[in-house]
Design a protein around this motif. Structure first.
Motif, PDB file in Angstrom:
ATOM      1  N   TRP A   1     -29.231  60.803   1.171  1.00  0.00           N
ATOM      2  CA  TRP A   1     -28.197  60.600   2.193  1.00  0.00           C
ATOM      3  C   TRP A   1     -28.779  60.744   3.596  1.00  0.00           C
ATOM      4  N   GLU A   2     -29.724  61.643   3.769  1.00  0.00           N
ATOM      5  CA  GLU A   2     -30.350  61.847   5.071  1.00  0.00           C
ATOM      6  C   GLU A   2     -31.005  60.557   5.567  1.00  0.00           C
ATOM      7  N   GLN A   3     -31.572  59.777   4.655  1.00  0.00           N
ATOM      8  CA  GLN A   3     -32.262  58.549   5.047  1.00  0.00           C
ATOM      9  C   GLN A   3     -31.309  57.384   5.303  1.00  0.00           C
ATOM     10  N   THR A   4     -30.141  57.421   4.700  1.00  0.00           N
ATOM     11  CA  THR A   4     -29.234  56.274   4.809  1.00  0.00           C
ATOM     12  C   THR A   4     -27.908  56.635   5.469  1.00  0.00           C
ATOM     13  N   GLY A   5     -27.220  57.621   4.905  1.00  0.00           N
ATOM     14  CA  GLY A   5     -25.908  57.994   5.428  1.00  0.00           C
ATOM     15  C   GLY A   5     -25.963  58.653   6.795  1.00  0.00           C
ATOM     16  N   LEU A   6     -26.959  59.483   7.043  1.00  0.00           N
ATOM     17  CA  LEU A   6     -27.035  60.176   8.323  1.00  0.00           C
ATOM     18  C   LEU A   6     -27.258  59.205   9.492  1.00  0.00           C
ATOM     19  N   PRO A   7     -28.168  58.225   9.398  1.00  0.00           N
ATOM     20  CA  PRO A   7     -28.278  57.255  10.501  1.00  0.00           C
ATOM     21  C   PRO A   7     -26.985  56.483  10.748  1.00  0.00           C
ATOM     22  N   ARG A   8     -26.272  56.139   9.649  1.00  0.00           N
ATOM     23  CA  ARG A   8     -24.995  55.431   9.837  1.00  0.00           C
ATOM     24  C   ARG A   8     -23.988  56.315  10.568  1.00  0.00           C
ATOM     25  N   LEU A   9     -23.963  57.595  10.205  1.00  0.00           N
ATOM     26  CA  LEU A   9     -23.052  58.525  10.866  1.00  0.00           C
ATOM     27  C   LEU A   9     -23.419  58.685  12.340  1.00  0.00           C
ATOM     28  N   ALA A  10     -24.714  58.792  12.635  1.00  0.00           N
ATOM     29  CA  ALA A  10     -25.151  58.918  14.021  1.00  0.00           C
ATOM     30  C   ALA A  10     -24.705  57.710  14.848  1.00  0.00           C
ATOM     31  N   LYS A  11     -24.784  56.533  14.239  1.00  0.00           N
ATOM     32  CA  LYS A  11     -24.337  55.327  14.942  1.00  0.00           C
ATOM     33  C   LYS A  11     -22.826  55.331  15.119  1.00  0.00           C
ATOM     34  N   ALA A  12     -22.088  55.721  14.060  1.00  0.00           N
ATOM     35  CA  ALA A  12     -20.624  55.696  14.117  1.00  0.00           C
ATOM     36  C   ALA A  12     -20.085  56.677  15.156  1.00  0.00           C
ATOM     37  N   CYS A  13     -20.738  57.821  15.314  1.00  0.00           N
ATOM     38  CA  CYS A  13     -20.230  58.803  16.284  1.00  0.00           C
ATOM     39  C   CYS A  13     -20.885  58.651  17.651  1.00  0.00           C
TER      40      CYS A  13
END
Length: 381
Positions: free
Chosen positions: A74-86
């Motif tokens: 998740w750190e490699q995929t979900g975390l970058p998406r979250l950083a972009k979304a917020c």
């Protein structure tokens, strides 16, 4: 311009160890500074962070990341998406690892370099993993944060990181929690350990090879075995993977007492540390040495080693020994025989501990975020 910073706190275990204590200490004063703070946490931590930091936005990560392999994916995929979304300007990964393709500047906290310098005190898998993570962070992160000058020097030498890329932010200590305990607190904790009315020495930390606990046990035995009313030894902290500790405890002579309470709640730590005749922490090396600082703030007499960052913490307010049992025994014997020296060191320890504040650490973290944002995804500080 107010920076918006996403901090990934999903690596914190429920039983707070050093990394958990670091984030619990630095994040509240950081939230009070000129930064728009967003935290992503494991579901069980969301309420606690939201309560302690009402000005921060706290987001729950997927429940599945409670399993470490899932969290790393998740750190490699979900975390970058979250950083972009917020719409984060900076991402702070506070425990070595980071997403390779974060899409924005990343600040990484590297807590120590013993995976390079003392690989034998870690499991082979853990050592390989954290060496690779540190090298990756050195190449890809915009800024690294280290908790001591010693750690910065080791990371520069071993991972070949530009020293200009590493900020040093000493840990702090919460003196509203870690303070000399009242007599009632000392008595309550001693009773909970089965040591009511008895003297004891204390160790606090994860029971792992780096902490050198077998040598401490042997040194304590040599120091107290032939003394009247020998003090007990309390080995507090979560069980790690040191296979020699059980054998060292089994070899303790009859008439001596070892207490192994495991994880000790935060509220009981001042009574444990401040109630000890000596807090012994003969580590083979630390990136900082938070248990030493916390014991100092509780007015304890501390015995530790001069390895890596520990002298940065202890200064002239603690006693030092070598890492072998004979040296530990000699210094324990000296301290136990000299109540005046114990009082002198305890007074110096409280004064020195007051110099280490989480507020100052938070200010350095904010400087690191600003430098990362100014220099881009992999720019130097």
């Amino acid at each position: 311009m107010t920076l918006r910073v996403l901090v990934d706190v999903t690596a914190i275990p429920q039983d707070r160890g050093g990394v958990g204590r670091y984030l619990d200490g630095v994040l509240p004063p950081l939230a009070a500074l000129a930064v728009d703070l967003v935290l992503v946490a494991q579901p069980h931590d969301v309420e606690g962070f939201a309560r302690r930091m009402p000005s921060a936005e706290v987001i729950a990560a997927p429940a599945a990341i409670a399993r470490r392999p899932v969290r790393l994916a998740w750190e490699q995929t979900g975390l970058p998406r979250l950083a972009k979304a917020c719409r984060a300007d900076v991402l702070h990964s506070p425990h070595y690892t980071m997403p390779v393709l974060a899409g924005r500047p990343v600040v990484v906290t590297v807590h120590d370099a013993t995976f390079f310098t003392d690989p034998q005190v870690h499991s082979a898998v853990k050592g390989r993993f954290f060496r690779a993570a540190t090298r990756l962070a050195g190449r890809r992160a915009a800024v690294l944060i280290a908790p001591s000058r010693a750690t910065r020097s080791e990371v520069v030498r071993e991972a070949r990181v530009d020293p200009a890329k590493i900020c040093v932010a000493w840990h702090g200590v919460d003196t509203s929690v870690f303070r000399p305990p009242a007599e009632d607190d000392r008595a309550r904790v001693a009773a909970s350990l089965g040591l009511e009315g008895r003297r004891y020495l204390a160790f606090l930390g994860t029971i792992e090879p780096r902490k050198n606990v077998p040598e401490l046990i042997r040194g304590w035995v040599a120091a107290v075995a032939d003394t009247p009313d020998p003090p007990a030894l309390v080995l507090a902290g979560g069980r790690g993977w040191d296979d020699e500790v059980d054998a060292a405890v089994a070899a303790v002579p009859p008439g001596l007492t070892v207490v192994r309470p495991g994880y000790v709640p935060l509220d009981d730590l001042p009574g444990l540390l401040g109630g000890a005749e000596v807090v012994a922490y003969p580590s083979l090396g630390e990136g900082f040495g938070l248990p030493v600082l916390e014991a100092m703030a509780c007015g304890a007499t501390v015995l530790t080693t001069d390895r890596l960052a520990l002298p940065e913490v202890g200064g002239d307010a603690v006693a030092y020994c070598g890492t072998d049992s004979a040296s530990i025994a000699a210094q324990l014997s000296r301290l136990l025989a000299d109540a005046g020296e114990r009082r002198r060191l305890a007074g110096l320890a409280r004064e020195r501990a007051a110099q280490f504040t989480w507020e100052r650490a938070a200010e350095i973290h904010l400087d690191a975020y600003r430098a990362a944002a100014a220099n881009g995804p992999t720019g130097p500080v």
